[in-house]
Design a protein around this motif. Sequence first.
Motif, PDB file in Angstrom:
ATOM      1  N   ILE B 121       7.302   3.448   3.829  1.00  0.00           N
ATOM      2  CA  ILE B 121       6.157   3.100   2.994  1.00  0.00           C
ATOM      3  C   ILE B 121       5.319   4.348   2.813  1.00  0.00           C
ATOM      4  O   ILE B 121       4.823   4.903   3.794  1.00  0.00           O
ATOM      5  N   ILE B 126      -0.537   3.075   0.665  1.00  0.00           N
ATOM      6  CA  ILE B 126      -1.360   2.126   1.419  1.00  0.00           C
ATOM      7  C   ILE B 126      -2.704   2.711   1.810  1.00  0.00           C
ATOM      8  O   ILE B 126      -3.580   1.993   2.289  1.00  0.00           O
TER       9      ILE B 126
ATOM     10  N   TRP C  22       1.342 -12.632  10.107  1.00  0.00           N
ATOM     11  CA  TRP C  22       0.755 -12.093   8.883  1.00  0.00           C
ATOM     12  C   TRP C  22       0.174 -13.215   8.034  1.00  0.00           C
ATOM     13  O   TRP C  22      -0.979 -13.188   7.625  1.00  0.00           O
ATOM     14  N   LEU C  35      -5.656  -7.936   1.981  1.00  0.00           N
ATOM     15  CA  LEU C  35      -4.254  -8.078   2.360  1.00  0.00           C
ATOM     16  C   LEU C  35      -3.748  -9.428   1.880  1.00  0.00           C
ATOM     17  O   LEU C  35      -4.170 -10.466   2.377  1.00  0.00           O
ATOM     18  N   ILE C  41       2.886 -12.322  -1.947  1.00  0.00           N
ATOM     19  CA  ILE C  41       3.690 -11.151  -2.304  1.00  0.00           C
ATOM     20  C   ILE C  41       5.030 -11.598  -2.876  1.00  0.00           C
ATOM     21  O   ILE C  41       5.512 -11.055  -3.874  1.00  0.00           O
ATOM     22  N   ILE C 208       2.726   1.159  -8.467  1.00  0.00           N
ATOM     23  CA  ILE C 208       1.886   0.900  -7.289  1.00  0.00           C
ATOM     24  C   ILE C 208       0.460   1.341  -7.570  1.00  0.00           C
ATOM     25  O   ILE C 208      -0.505   0.603  -7.333  1.00  0.00           O
ATOM     26  N   LEU C 217      -3.394  -6.745  -5.770  1.00  0.00           N
ATOM     27  CA  LEU C 217      -2.770  -6.342  -4.507  1.00  0.00           C
ATOM     28  C   LEU C 217      -1.399  -6.967  -4.265  1.00  0.00           C
ATOM     29  O   LEU C 217      -0.504  -6.296  -3.751  1.00  0.00           O
ATOM     30  N   TRP C 221       1.775  -4.654  -3.299  1.00  0.00           N
ATOM     31  CA  TRP C 221       2.613  -4.849  -2.128  1.00  0.00           C
ATOM     32  C   TRP C 221       4.042  -5.189  -2.491  1.00  0.00           C
ATOM     33  O   TRP C 221       4.993  -4.775  -1.824  1.00  0.00           O
ATOM     34  N   ILE C 224       5.607  -2.063  -3.206  1.00  0.00           N
ATOM     35  CA  ILE C 224       5.856  -1.345  -1.957  1.00  0.00           C
ATOM     36  C   ILE C 224       7.078  -1.922  -1.265  1.00  0.00           C
ATOM     37  O   ILE C 224       7.906  -1.184  -0.697  1.00  0.00           O
ATOM     38  N   VAL C 225       7.200  -3.237  -1.281  1.00  0.00           N
ATOM     39  CA  VAL C 225       8.373  -3.871  -0.663  1.00  0.00           C
ATOM     40  C   VAL C 225       9.649  -3.365  -1.323  1.00  0.00           C
ATOM     41  O   VAL C 225      10.630  -3.036  -0.656  1.00  0.00           O
TER      42      VAL C 225
END
Lengths: 254, 282, 255
Positions: B121, B126, C22, C35, C41, C208, C217, C221, C224-225
């Motif tokens: 990542i 982030i 989470w 988050l 997500i 991103i 967000l 994410w 990002i995944v």
Amino acid sequence: MTVVELKGVSKQFRGGTLALQGIDLTVEPREFVSLIGPSGCGKSTLLRVIGDLIPPSEGTATVNGKTAERARRDRDYGIVFQQAVLYDWRTVAKNIELPLELLNWDRRRRKERVAEMLDLVELGGFEGHHPWQLSGGMQQRVAIARALSFEPALLLMDEPFGALDEMTRERLNSELLRIWAETGSTVVFVTHSIPEAVYLSTRVVVMSARPGRIAEVIDIDLPQPRESEIREDARFFELVTRVREALIRGGVEA
Amino acid sequence: MPGRATAERIGTFLAVLGVLWGAWEGWRWLGSHYHLTWPFTVNDTTMPHLHRIIQALFQPAQANGPSLLHILLNASAFTAKEAALGFALGAVGGFAIAVVLLQSRFLERGIIPYVVASQTIPLLAIAPMVIVGLESKFGGTLSAWECVSVLAAYLTFFPVTINALRGLQSADPRAVELMRSYAANRWRILWKLQAPASLPYLFSAFRIAAPLAIVGAIISEPSASIQDGLGGAIVNFNQYYSIEPQELWATNVISALLGIVFFLAVVFAERAIVRRAPENTA
Amino acid sequence: MTRVLRDWLPVLVVFAAGMLLWQFALAPWLGQFLLPTPAQIVKSLHTHWSVLWHAGWFTLEEALGGFAIGCGLGIVAALALARWRRLSGALMPYFIAANAVPIIAFAPIMNNWFGLLNPHSKMAIAAVLCFFPVLVNTTRGLTSVRPEAIELMRSYAASEVEIFRRVRIPTALPFIFTGLKVATVLSMIGAIVGEYFGGSIQALGVQIENSVTLFDLPLAWAAIVVASSMGIAFYALIGVVERFTMSWARNGVQQ
């Protein structure tokens, strides 16, 4: 023609250590000569001088009538170390083939010779195995097969059985004698073990503590071929005692 | 003779420097003379003269301001502060994680893949979210540069964790058995045996982690809107790149030097600590 | 069968535990705008799948190009340094220095050299990141040969080239693969971070960045995944190649 002739060989390493001093030694064809001495007496260094892997600081080393370097380039000897030094990424057969590849032998000839060698060291059937699949004793046999594969007249061995247990060692000693007789080669053998030296050799060269000099040369007049029963013979013990006493005189602790 | 060896090394260092300098200027000359466009166009902007970069250090960055070098040194001090804290956090955190993983093979097998995956990542992605998160939850107590340290720790904990685990596991099993025969509990074994055994591995990791802490700090500063550090300087000079390319290049050089300083600090620390306890050398 | 289970069970258990933590603890505590939950997500991933998939491949191509160039140069440099040892001592400090330059410092320069929208600029960034780890690991491998293995070859009067080919390179292979695996992850990061400084909208890094700016967000994410998964897949791919190439390795296939 003598196989090995050392005259006045000395070796001083950078940093000052004097490993060898004034070594004079001749080895005739078909002899089996052992070098024995206390740790650090330079016997391994001496072997490497013969093999032109270390240059002497003084004196000359002649192998087969040529300089040691020429002899190495002509591949006049095979060498076996204490660690088998087999290449993990090659099978047993390919390990034995290695020097033959470097000599540019053609494929068929190589395969034939590998089969012969495997028979000689009694490892037939293990061609396709990898080194880690073999025991220590078997790995050393492969190393010996490799050293002999291109039929050198001279075999240099640096404590080849040192890492093995007593039983395996005795068995390999007998094997080595058989191979020596069959191939008619000359052997210079470095060892720590007095009984091994006496059992195997025609002559034992006793070296003194550092700096290494030749303390004494003892002829081993035991009959050939040597059977393992000879280890229980009275004459065997006499010779072992002689070697031990020579070692003590040369500077080993009792 | 140590004196001569050092002189030789300095000599080769300068010689290589000279060769690289020559290569740069040589290519630049070739490029502008023959109008080369591959692999990239060569001109004053893409390849400024090296001596101009050095010159730029001693000139003011803005009209009537302090010299560029002065600005960059202050920025370096600021970034170094963040990186040092980040390094410490990452080192302690990484070691702690390794200790936890040491206790259970199950935990080790289950968690290590995620530790490794965490590095896939990008920090830059982030960073903004972490900064916002930290500021909203701890806004009163944490200053912006401390948030940057936390992000820098993200990069440093990884090599430390991996190496610390290997180092802790590297303790001779027979020595561990001996301790157990003295009825030593696991913490004593850790303190007296495993931690000292892990030192060489730790220092290996620190060598990697120290420059990484600098990189992490620099990358995260823009997300925290920090102007005072090298990251801020880079963003700033990036905007002027087409006009004054040598300022960005000079900043790169200073950043690299800062990374090297941190690296050398670890090397010297290792010499000092290992010398004090010779039985700990591998 | 139990072997596979034993290898994968801890990872899956931790994954499940992590996801639960989470979803029900961490995300609620931080709030939706800090988050998102895993559920959100996944939903975003599903909605934007097509865009993210293509962006992922676009970026992966840049990473692959950079990987090939960086690793290639790294191996060549290591071969040269192992061959001419004196060069090694002389050049190492410079390599370490170059490695200490943070990516956001040279990314703009690469963009300037090769063009903002040109994938080559991102490839160059990825290549620079890959170079050093591959160089260090390959060098270590080439010099880790046991002295006796070299002595043996000398006893055969083998030339330096033959020693290289037959001993040094096979010995170095495990180290080379370690370096390559590290490089897989770095190449992906290099490509993405490079895109942050400007790049085509088709690129993952741009996705991103945009979604963060727009405060979407879950999408950030999700991207990002995708990025992380591709990095991991690339890593695993090299792992497979490693197993295949070094089938003679102890931990590999037994006869």
